[in-house]
Design a protein around this motif. Structure first.
Motif, PDB file in Angstrom:
ATOM      1  N   UNK A 176       0.837  -1.209   0.000  1.00  0.00           N
ATOM      2  CA  UNK A 176       0.000   0.000   0.000  1.00  0.00           C
ATOM      3  C   UNK A 176       0.865   1.249   0.000  1.00  0.00           C
ATOM      4  N   UNK A 177       0.476   2.211  -0.801  1.00  0.00           N
ATOM      5  CA  UNK A 177       1.244   3.455  -0.905  1.00  0.00           C
ATOM      6  C   UNK A 177       0.833   4.393   0.227  1.00  0.00           C
ATOM      7  N   UNK A 178       1.695   4.535   1.226  1.00  0.00           N
ATOM      8  CA  UNK A 178       1.396   5.362   2.398  1.00  0.00           C
ATOM      9  C   UNK A 178       2.346   6.550   2.516  1.00  0.00           C
ATOM     10  N   UNK A 179       2.830   7.030   1.371  1.00  0.00           N
ATOM     11  CA  UNK A 179       3.778   8.147   1.358  1.00  0.00           C
ATOM     12  C   UNK A 179       5.010   7.800   2.203  1.00  0.00           C
ATOM     13  N   UNK A 180       5.489   6.568   2.028  1.00  0.00           N
ATOM     14  CA  UNK A 180       6.646   6.059   2.755  1.00  0.00           C
ATOM     15  C   UNK A 180       7.520   5.278   1.782  1.00  0.00           C
ATOM     16  N   UNK A 181       8.759   5.095   2.154  1.00  0.00           N
ATOM     17  CA  UNK A 181       9.596   4.229   1.324  1.00  0.00           C
ATOM     18  C   UNK A 181       9.317   2.759   1.673  1.00  0.00           C
ATOM     19  N   UNK A 214      15.546  -0.128  -2.164  1.00  0.00           N
ATOM     20  CA  UNK A 214      14.573   0.743  -1.512  1.00  0.00           C
ATOM     21  C   UNK A 214      14.003   1.699  -2.547  1.00  0.00           C
ATOM     22  N   UNK A 215      12.692   1.915  -2.487  1.00  0.00           N
ATOM     23  CA  UNK A 215      12.068   2.821  -3.442  1.00  0.00           C
ATOM     24  C   UNK A 215      10.916   3.593  -2.835  1.00  0.00           C
ATOM     25  N   UNK A 216      10.558   4.690  -3.482  1.00  0.00           N
ATOM     26  CA  UNK A 216       9.454   5.525  -3.028  1.00  0.00           C
ATOM     27  C   UNK A 216       8.933   6.382  -4.182  1.00  0.00           C
ATOM     28  N   UNK A 217       7.705   6.842  -4.031  1.00  0.00           N
ATOM     29  CA  UNK A 217       7.081   7.730  -5.011  1.00  0.00           C
ATOM     30  C   UNK A 217       6.671   8.999  -4.278  1.00  0.00           C
ATOM     31  N   UNK A 218       7.166  10.140  -4.724  1.00  0.00           N
ATOM     32  CA  UNK A 218       6.873  11.411  -4.079  1.00  0.00           C
ATOM     33  C   UNK A 218       5.472  11.898  -4.436  1.00  0.00           C
ATOM     34  N   UNK A 219       5.014  12.914  -3.705  1.00  0.00           N
ATOM     35  CA  UNK A 219       3.673  13.463  -3.955  1.00  0.00           C
ATOM     36  C   UNK A 219       3.542  14.058  -5.348  1.00  0.00           C
ATOM     37  N   UNK A 257       5.806   7.646   7.708  1.00  0.00           N
ATOM     38  CA  UNK A 257       4.910   8.370   6.811  1.00  0.00           C
ATOM     39  C   UNK A 257       5.390   9.810   6.612  1.00  0.00           C
ATOM     40  N   UNK A 258       5.396  10.236   5.362  1.00  0.00           N
ATOM     41  CA  UNK A 258       5.693  11.625   5.049  1.00  0.00           C
ATOM     42  C   UNK A 258       7.146  12.022   5.188  1.00  0.00           C
ATOM     43  N   UNK A 259       8.046  11.064   5.389  1.00  0.00           N
ATOM     44  CA  UNK A 259       9.462  11.390   5.535  1.00  0.00           C
ATOM     45  C   UNK A 259      10.264  10.613   4.497  1.00  0.00           C
ATOM     46  N   UNK A 260      10.139  11.061   3.260  1.00  0.00           N
ATOM     47  CA  UNK A 260      10.860  10.420   2.171  1.00  0.00           C
ATOM     48  C   UNK A 260      12.300  10.924   2.127  1.00  0.00           C
ATOM     49  N   UNK A 261      13.218  10.107   1.650  1.00  0.00           N
ATOM     50  CA  UNK A 261      14.624  10.523   1.577  1.00  0.00           C
ATOM     51  C   UNK A 261      14.800  11.764   0.714  1.00  0.00           C
ATOM     52  N   UNK A 262      15.725  12.605   1.124  1.00  0.00           N
ATOM     53  CA  UNK A 262      16.023  13.824   0.377  1.00  0.00           C
ATOM     54  C   UNK A 262      16.917  13.502  -0.810  1.00  0.00           C
ATOM     55  N   UNK A 263      16.673  14.136  -1.965  1.00  0.00           N
ATOM     56  CA  UNK A 263      17.545  13.902  -3.128  1.00  0.00           C
ATOM     57  C   UNK A 263      18.952  14.469  -2.949  1.00  0.00           C
ATOM     58  N   UNK A 264      19.178  15.151  -1.828  1.00  0.00           N
ATOM     59  CA  UNK A 264      20.523  15.699  -1.576  1.00  0.00           C
ATOM     60  C   UNK A 264      21.494  14.573  -1.247  1.00  0.00           C
ATOM     61  N   UNK A 265      21.105  13.696  -0.274  1.00  0.00           N
ATOM     62  CA  UNK A 265      22.007  12.617   0.125  1.00  0.00           C
ATOM     63  C   UNK A 265      21.328  11.244   0.147  1.00  0.00           C
ATOM     64  N   UNK A 266      20.003  11.213  -0.067  1.00  0.00           N
ATOM     65  CA  UNK A 266      19.222   9.979  -0.104  1.00  0.00           C
ATOM     66  C   UNK A 266      19.349   9.167   1.194  1.00  0.00           C
ATOM     67  N   UNK A 267      19.548   9.853   2.287  1.00  0.00           N
ATOM     68  CA  UNK A 267      19.644   9.157   3.570  1.00  0.00           C
ATOM     69  C   UNK A 267      18.259   8.723   4.037  1.00  0.00           C
ATOM     70  N   UNK A 268      18.147   7.466   4.472  1.00  0.00           N
ATOM     71  CA  UNK A 268      16.873   6.933   4.918  1.00  0.00           C
ATOM     72  C   UNK A 268      16.625   7.286   6.381  1.00  0.00           C
TER      73      UNK A 268
END
Length: 359
Positions: free
Chosen positions: A69-74, A92-97, A162-173
């Motif tokens: 289920x897509x819960x705005x999480x990785x 690891x993968x995720x889809x942004x808003x 929820x709501x804390x996706x990795x930043x494209x700056x460093x992709x830290x989880x």
């Protein structure tokens, strides 16, 4: 009213149908870059709705599609030698808003976020075949591994906050909010949850629940409501509390061993457990140095003894519920312990009323 009920039924049916399962017809608008029509399908994490489809699609290629289920999480899927997170490699993968998607390899070098390193690990992805898709409230992560050997049977899965996706700056989880370790038989498609050190986990949980959560309250009730049976109440009280202390001490030792072997970060749970043990030790010391009944300081000792005991019970109950949550023991354990506490509380009310009526 009928219109509203019909509308609600349609919404519920649509929601159920939108959830992926091995019996559902997988019809993705943006299909993965490889054919998945003949893949094996297995539910690998029922609690979080994780479905795994897999197949050896070439002599040295294994293909996987993991959905959740897509819960705005990785979401993450890792390959482990021993079922543990540390030392494993993961996808690891995720889809942004905004609809943008990201999938990366990670090496799980430790428990902290800083030790989870992107673009590292021993997984060799087949170029240009990985994709991640969000459709009908479900996220699908598809990838292929280039390997001469069958992938390890010990697979781990994680779900991010929820709501804390990795930043494209460093992709830290960020620290995951749930995870599970499983064993997959690639031939039969059977997947089983693997709980490392299961016996040690059960010993830690059962001993602490039995000692601090059940025996200690019973000992307190005996001391308060059965004083008319002197000296039986006193010997019963000390025997029950002594047994509870010994069992609780062993339970806490099991907790230390479990933390060390799992390399777990449970600082709050651990701190509460140590504090509860300290309170119990103070109670033992207080028992050994208790003044005589005729002493002027006896009433102050009583206040101290009563207050410390009740604080211990409250903190122990809270920490037991917290431990159930951390261990992912499930609703049954929460309900069972809650029913026990309610029963104790109800019995105490009846006995308290009886005590006041006889004064």
């Amino acid at each position: 009213m009928k219109v509203f009920a019909l509308w609600l039924l349609v919404v519920v049916v649509q929601e159920v149908n939108s959830q992926d399962s091995c019996t559902s017809n997988l019809n993705l608008k943006n299909k993965p870059l490889f054919d998945i029509s003949s893949f094996h399908c297995v539910s690998v994490w029922d609690e979080q709705g994780y479905i795994l489809r897999y197949l050896q699609t070439d002599r040295e290629v294994w293909s996987f599609v993991i959905s959740a289920p897509n819960s705005n999480s990785f979401i993450g899927m890792g390959f482990s030698k021993d079922g543990k997170m540390v030392g494993s490699s993961a996808i690891v993968g995720w889809v942004s808003n905004d609809g943008s998607s990201t999938m990366k390899r990670y090496f799980l070098g430790g428990e902290s976020s800083a030790e989870v390193v992107p673009d590292q690990g021993n997984l060799q992805l087949v170029n240009m075949t990985s994709s991640i898709i969000a459709q009908n409230s479900t996220i699908y992560m598809a990838f292929q591994l280039n390997t001469q050997l069958t992938p390890t049977n010990r697979l781990i899965y994680s779900l991010g906050p929820m709501g804390r996706l990795p930043s494209p700056v460093n992709y830290q989880l960020s620290q995951h909010r749930a995870h599970i370790s499983t064993f997959l038989d690639y031939n039969s498609g059977e997947s089983k949850s693997k709980s490392p050190y299961g016996n040690l986990r059960r010993s830690h949980g059962v001993l602490n629940m039995l000692s601090w959560g059940i025996l200690i309250p019973i000992g307190v009730m005996v001391a308060r409501y059965f004083r008319q049976y002197d000296p039986i109440w006193f010997y019963s009280h000390t025997t029950i509390q002594s047994l509870a202390f010994l069992l609780g001490f062993v339970g806490i030792v099991c907790g230390f061993l479990l933390e060390d072997r799992l390399s777990a970060h449970v600082d709050k749970h651990k701190a509460l457990g140590i504090f509860i043990l300290v309170l119990a030790c103070l109670q033992v010391i207080a028992f050994l140095v208790r003044p005589e009944k005729e002493s002027k300081v006896r009433k102050y000792w009583n206040w101290y003894h009563y207050t410390l005991g009740r604080v211990l019970i409250i903190l122990a109950a809270a920490n037991i519920f917290y431990g159930i949550h951390l261990g992912g023991a499930g609703t049954a354990w929460n309900v069972g312990f809650a029913v026990t506490l309610v029963a104790f509380f109800s019995i105490s009310i009846v006995l308290e009323i009886r005590l006041w009526m006889t004064k």
